[in-house]
Design a protein around this motif. Structure first.
Motif, PDB file in Angstrom:
ATOM      1  N   LEU A  69       0.785  -1.235   0.000  1.00 57.23           N
ATOM      2  CA  LEU A  69       0.000   0.000   0.000  1.00 57.23           C
ATOM      3  C   LEU A  69       0.818   1.287   0.000  1.00 57.23           C
ATOM      4  N   ARG A  70       2.121   1.190   0.003  1.00 60.42           N
ATOM      5  CA  ARG A  70       2.936   2.407   0.053  1.00 60.42           C
ATOM      6  C   ARG A  70       3.078   3.087  -1.303  1.00 60.42           C
ATOM      7  N   THR A  71       2.627   2.434  -2.365  1.00 56.57           N
ATOM      8  CA  THR A  71       2.732   3.046  -3.697  1.00 56.57           C
ATOM      9  C   THR A  71       1.371   3.192  -4.367  1.00 56.57           C
ATOM     10  N   VAL A  72       0.317   3.304  -3.581  1.00 59.02           N
ATOM     11  CA  VAL A  72      -1.020   3.537  -4.148  1.00 59.02           C
ATOM     12  C   VAL A  72      -1.589   4.830  -3.577  1.00 59.02           C
ATOM     13  N   MET A  73      -2.474   5.432  -4.331  1.00 55.80           N
ATOM     14  CA  MET A  73      -3.169   6.633  -3.845  1.00 55.80           C
ATOM     15  C   MET A  73      -4.278   6.206  -2.899  1.00 55.80           C
ATOM     16  N   TRP A  74      -4.245   6.722  -1.699  1.00 57.27           N
ATOM     17  CA  TRP A  74      -5.286   6.473  -0.716  1.00 57.27           C
ATOM     18  C   TRP A  74      -6.344   7.566  -0.855  1.00 57.27           C
ATOM     19  N   GLU A  75      -7.563   7.258  -0.479  1.00 60.34           N
ATOM     20  CA  GLU A  75      -8.642   8.246  -0.513  1.00 60.34           C
ATOM     21  C   GLU A  75      -8.620   9.072   0.761  1.00 60.34           C
ATOM     22  N   GLN A  76      -8.810  10.364   0.613  1.00 58.07           N
ATOM     23  CA  GLN A  76      -8.933  11.231   1.784  1.00 58.07           C
ATOM     24  C   GLN A  76     -10.353  11.100   2.314  1.00 58.07           C
ATOM     25  N   GLN A  77     -10.487  10.687   3.562  1.00 57.78           N
ATOM     26  CA  GLN A  77     -11.796  10.478   4.170  1.00 57.78           C
ATOM     27  C   GLN A  77     -12.245  11.666   5.006  1.00 57.78           C
ATOM     28  N   ALA A  78     -11.302  12.323   5.671  1.00 60.74           N
ATOM     29  CA  ALA A  78     -11.617  13.457   6.538  1.00 60.74           C
ATOM     30  C   ALA A  78     -10.413  14.379   6.573  1.00 60.74           C
ATOM     31  N   LEU A  79     -10.671  15.657   6.762  1.00 57.68           N
ATOM     32  CA  LEU A  79      -9.596  16.642   6.822  1.00 57.68           C
ATOM     33  C   LEU A  79     -10.025  17.798   7.709  1.00 57.68           C
ATOM     34  N   SER A  80      -9.153  18.171   8.630  1.00 60.40           N
ATOM     35  CA  SER A  80      -9.335  19.384   9.423  1.00 60.40           C
ATOM     36  C   SER A  80      -7.984  20.077   9.500  1.00 60.40           C
ATOM     37  N   LYS A  81      -7.907  21.159  10.226  1.00 59.88           N
ATOM     38  CA  LYS A  81      -6.657  21.899  10.333  1.00 59.88           C
ATOM     39  C   LYS A  81      -5.546  21.044  10.945  1.00 59.88           C
ATOM     40  N   ASN A  82      -5.917  20.134  11.867  1.00 58.55           N
ATOM     41  CA  ASN A  82      -4.894  19.367  12.570  1.00 58.55           C
ATOM     42  C   ASN A  82      -5.009  17.847  12.409  1.00 58.55           C
ATOM     43  N   ALA A  83      -5.892  17.375  11.512  1.00 57.23           N
ATOM     44  CA  ALA A  83      -6.032  15.923  11.349  1.00 57.23           C
ATOM     45  C   ALA A  83      -6.455  15.561   9.931  1.00 57.23           C
ATOM     46  N   VAL A  84      -6.026  14.390   9.509  1.00 54.33           N
ATOM     47  CA  VAL A  84      -6.445  13.857   8.208  1.00 54.33           C
ATOM     48  C   VAL A  84      -6.556  12.340   8.333  1.00 54.33           C
ATOM     49  N   THR A  85      -7.531  11.791   7.621  1.00 54.55           N
ATOM     50  CA  THR A  85      -7.701  10.344   7.558  1.00 54.55           C
ATOM     51  C   THR A  85      -7.667   9.919   6.099  1.00 54.55           C
ATOM     52  N   PHE A  86      -6.819   8.926   5.810  1.00 57.34           N
ATOM     53  CA  PHE A  86      -6.727   8.315   4.495  1.00 57.34           C
ATOM     54  C   PHE A  86      -7.193   6.868   4.602  1.00 57.34           C
ATOM     55  N   ALA A  87      -7.804   6.342   3.529  1.00 57.17           N
ATOM     56  CA  ALA A  87      -8.252   4.946   3.518  1.00 57.17           C
ATOM     57  C   ALA A  87      -8.040   4.346   2.132  1.00 57.17           C
ATOM     58  N   THR A  88      -7.861   3.031   2.116  1.00 55.47           N
ATOM     59  CA  THR A  88      -7.760   2.294   0.866  1.00 55.47           C
ATOM     60  C   THR A  88      -8.178   0.851   1.127  1.00 55.47           C
ATOM     61  N   SER A  89      -8.446   0.133   0.063  1.00 54.06           N
ATOM     62  CA  SER A  89      -8.815  -1.273   0.222  1.00 54.06           C
ATOM     63  C   SER A  89      -8.369  -2.058  -1.002  1.00 54.06           C
ATOM     64  N   PHE A  90      -8.317  -3.363  -0.829  1.00 53.63           N
ATOM     65  CA  PHE A  90      -8.043  -4.245  -1.957  1.00 53.63           C
ATOM     66  C   PHE A  90      -8.743  -5.566  -1.712  1.00 53.63           C
ATOM     67  N   ASP A  91      -9.012  -6.285  -2.821  1.00 48.83           N
ATOM     68  CA  ASP A  91      -9.711  -7.566  -2.678  1.00 48.83           C
ATOM     69  C   ASP A  91      -8.714  -8.720  -2.724  1.00 48.83           C
ATOM     70  N   GLU A  92      -9.248  -9.920  -2.586  1.00 50.54           N
ATOM     71  CA  GLU A  92      -8.401 -11.111  -2.474  1.00 50.54           C
ATOM     72  C   GLU A  92      -7.674 -11.464  -3.768  1.00 50.54           C
ATOM     73  N   HIS A  93      -7.984 -10.802  -4.871  1.00 48.34           N
ATOM     74  CA  HIS A  93      -7.318 -11.085  -6.147  1.00 48.34           C
ATOM     75  C   HIS A  93      -6.304 -10.006  -6.537  1.00 48.34           C
ATOM     76  N   ALA A  94      -6.127  -9.011  -5.692  1.00 54.67           N
ATOM     77  CA  ALA A  94      -5.301  -7.855  -6.049  1.00 54.67           C
ATOM     78  C   ALA A  94      -3.800  -8.122  -6.019  1.00 54.67           C
ATOM     79  N   HIS A  95      -3.345  -9.035  -5.155  1.00 50.67           N
ATOM     80  CA  HIS A  95      -1.907  -9.235  -4.978  1.00 50.67           C
ATOM     81  C   HIS A  95      -1.564 -10.720  -4.963  1.00 50.67           C
TER      82      HIS A  95
END
Length: 164
Positions: A100-126
């Motif tokens: 997961l270090r070379t994929v674009m994660w989705e930004q889920q939340a953002l504030s002045k002092n916090a951010v949440t990123f998320a990503t997923s993959f299925d059982e056939h991805a790797h």
């Protein structure tokens, strides 16, 4: 979402602030790209930073999911089954540092002092990792420093080996 006139990619970065702390992160790999403290005109690096994906040294700031480190020969056994992952380490015949270090994660939340990123993959991805996961990383600056939280959810029907 990230608001920028530039295309979102490996060099996209966000800067979060809280008091005298400045944190730079990127949705590319949900990477931590630096933490500094501002004292007057002086900038003190708390975590050595970099800007732009090509300036990263080694695994600097990487989120390593579903496995940190190396898996020798890319082989492992889990619940009685043998698995063979791609050997992608430049120095040894091993699988290295998850997927997961070379994929674009989705930004889920953002504030002045916090951010949440998320990503997923299925059982056939790797190859060699037949498991489905959803990962979330939250970086938060507080009055006492940086808090980094990982949440990893197994989206499959069977147990999955995972580390962060």
């Amino acid at each position: 979402m990230i608001r920028t006139n530039m295309p979102i990619g490996p060099d996209t970065e966000l800067t979060l602030t809280h008091g005298d702390l400045r944190l730079t992160v990127s949705p590319y790999g949900a990477s931590l790209r630096g933490l500094s403290r501002i004292a007057g005109a002086a900038i003190q690096e708390v975590i050595t930073g970099y800007s732009g994906a090509k300036h990263k040294v080694g695994g600097q700031g990487d989120v390593l999911i579903p496995f940190p480190g190396r898996v020798r020969e890319g082989r492992y056994a889990f619940e009685g089954r043998e698995h063979q992952m791609v050997k992608n380490d430049k120095e040894t015949p091993s699988a290295i540092h998850g997927f997961l270090r070379t994929v674009m994660w989705e930004q889920q939340a953002l504030s002045k002092n916090a951010v949440t990123f998320a990503t997923s993959f299925d059982e056939h991805a790797h190859a060699g990792y037949p498991f489905a996961l959803r990962a979330q990383v939250t970086y938060t600056l507080t009055s006492t420093g940086l808090r980094c939280e990982f949440q990893i959810r197994n989206c499959g029907l069977a147990d999955a080996p995972v580390g962060a």
